[in-house]
Scaffold this motif. Structure first.
Motif, short mmCIF file in Angstrom:
data_model
loop_
_atom_site.label_atom_id
_atom_site.label_comp_id
_atom_site.label_asym_id
_atom_site.label_seq_id
_atom_site.Cartn_x
_atom_site.Cartn_y
_atom_site.Cartn_z
N ALA A 81 0.89 -1.12 0.07
CA ALA A 81 0.01 -0.21 0.20
C ALA A 81 0.86 1.20 0.00
CB ALA A 81 -0.97 0.00 1.18
N GLN A 82 0.45 2.28 -0.70
CA GLN A 82 0.97 3.49 -0.92
C GLN A 82 2.21 3.52 -1.92
OE1 GLN A 82 -0.89 6.00 0.58
NE2 GLN A 82 -1.87 4.11 1.34
N GLN A 83 2.43 2.61 -2.59
CA GLN A 83 3.54 2.49 -3.60
C GLN A 83 2.78 2.79 -4.96
OE1 GLN A 83 5.59 -1.34 -2.76
NE2 GLN A 83 7.40 0.19 -2.57
N VAL A 84 3.60 3.58 -5.90
CA VAL A 84 3.33 3.69 -7.15
C VAL A 84 3.99 3.29 -8.17
CG1 VAL A 84 2.90 5.77 -8.75
CG2 VAL A 84 2.40 6.13 -6.21
N VAL A 85 3.26 2.56 -8.89
CA VAL A 85 3.90 1.61 -10.15
C VAL A 85 3.60 2.31 -11.34
CG1 VAL A 85 3.96 -0.40 -11.41
CG2 VAL A 85 3.74 -0.57 -9.09
N SER A 86 4.78 2.50 -12.26
CA SER A 86 4.55 3.42 -13.50
C SER A 86 5.18 2.39 -14.50
CB SER A 86 5.00 4.73 -13.62
OG SER A 86 4.67 5.48 -12.26
N PHE A 87 4.31 2.40 -15.94
CA PHE A 87 4.66 1.86 -17.07
C PHE A 87 3.97 2.30 -18.21
CE2 PHE A 87 3.31 -1.68 -20.05
CZ PHE A 87 4.72 -1.75 -20.52
N ALA A 88 4.65 2.46 -19.26
CA ALA A 88 3.96 3.08 -20.47
C ALA A 88 3.11 4.28 -20.39
CB ALA A 88 3.23 1.99 -21.16
N GLY A 89 3.60 5.29 -19.66
CA GLY A 89 2.79 6.23 -19.31
C GLY A 89 1.56 6.42 -18.54
N GLN A 90 1.63 5.22 -17.64
CA GLN A 90 0.13 5.02 -16.95
C GLN A 90 0.73 4.83 -15.31
OE1 GLN A 90 -2.87 2.64 -18.10
NE2 GLN A 90 -1.94 2.72 -20.09
N SER A 91 0.33 5.46 -14.64
CA SER A 91 0.46 4.98 -12.91
C SER A 91 -0.45 4.54 -12.32
CB SER A 91 1.05 6.11 -12.54
OG SER A 91 2.19 6.81 -13.09
N ILE A 92 0.00 3.62 -11.40
CA ILE A 92 -1.17 2.87 -10.45
C ILE A 92 -0.65 3.03 -9.02
CG2 ILE A 92 -2.18 0.59 -9.67
CD1 ILE A 92 -1.20 -0.46 -12.53
N LYS A 93 -1.48 3.72 -8.10
CA LYS A 93 -1.14 3.85 -6.85
C LYS A 93 -1.76 2.55 -6.10
CE LYS A 93 -1.41 6.62 -2.72
NZ LYS A 93 -1.29 7.94 -2.22
N VAL A 94 -1.13 1.88 -5.13
CA VAL A 94 -1.74 0.89 -4.58
C VAL A 94 -2.00 1.35 -3.04
CG1 VAL A 94 -1.11 -1.38 -3.38
CG2 VAL A 94 -0.17 -0.72 -5.62
N ILE A 95 -3.21 1.08 -2.66
CA ILE A 95 -3.96 1.46 -1.61
C ILE A 95 -4.43 0.23 -0.80
CG2 ILE A 95 -5.08 3.71 -2.43
CD1 ILE A 95 -7.79 2.33 -2.83
N ASP A 96 -4.66 0.34 0.49
CA ASP A 96 -5.30 -0.84 1.31
C ASP A 96 -6.63 -1.46 0.98
OD1 ASP A 96 -3.22 -0.78 3.14
OD2 ASP A 96 -4.04 0.77 4.30
#
Length: 70
Positions: free
Chosen positions: A55-70
């Motif tokens: 949780a709280q980490q941000v993953v980025s790939f191909a111009g898109q980002s995903i924030k992981v939440i609880d």
């Protein structure tokens, strides 16, 4: 920025996250782009395919980002 909920889990593997969120078509493709250094976690290149994303980490790939939440 997209969000991904861990639900009851403590973490998700990086390759699984890319596949589940539709950033790659398959787990195999996710592993290829991770190995090629095309994915970042919290702004740093990550090449470990099974890196545990919490949780709280941000993953980025191909111009898109995903924030992981609880």
């Amino acid at each position: 920025m997209q969000q991904f909920s861990l639900g009851k889990h403590a973490h998700v593997d990086l390759c699984d996250l890319l596949k589940l969120e539709g950033l790659t078509e398959s787990g195999a493709q996710a592993k290829i782009v991770i190995d090629a250094g095309e994915v970042t976690v919290d702004g740093r290149v990550e090449t470990r395919k099974r890196c545990k994303i919490h949780a709280q980490q941000v993953v980025s790939f191909a111009g898109q980002s995903i924030k992981v939440i609880d």
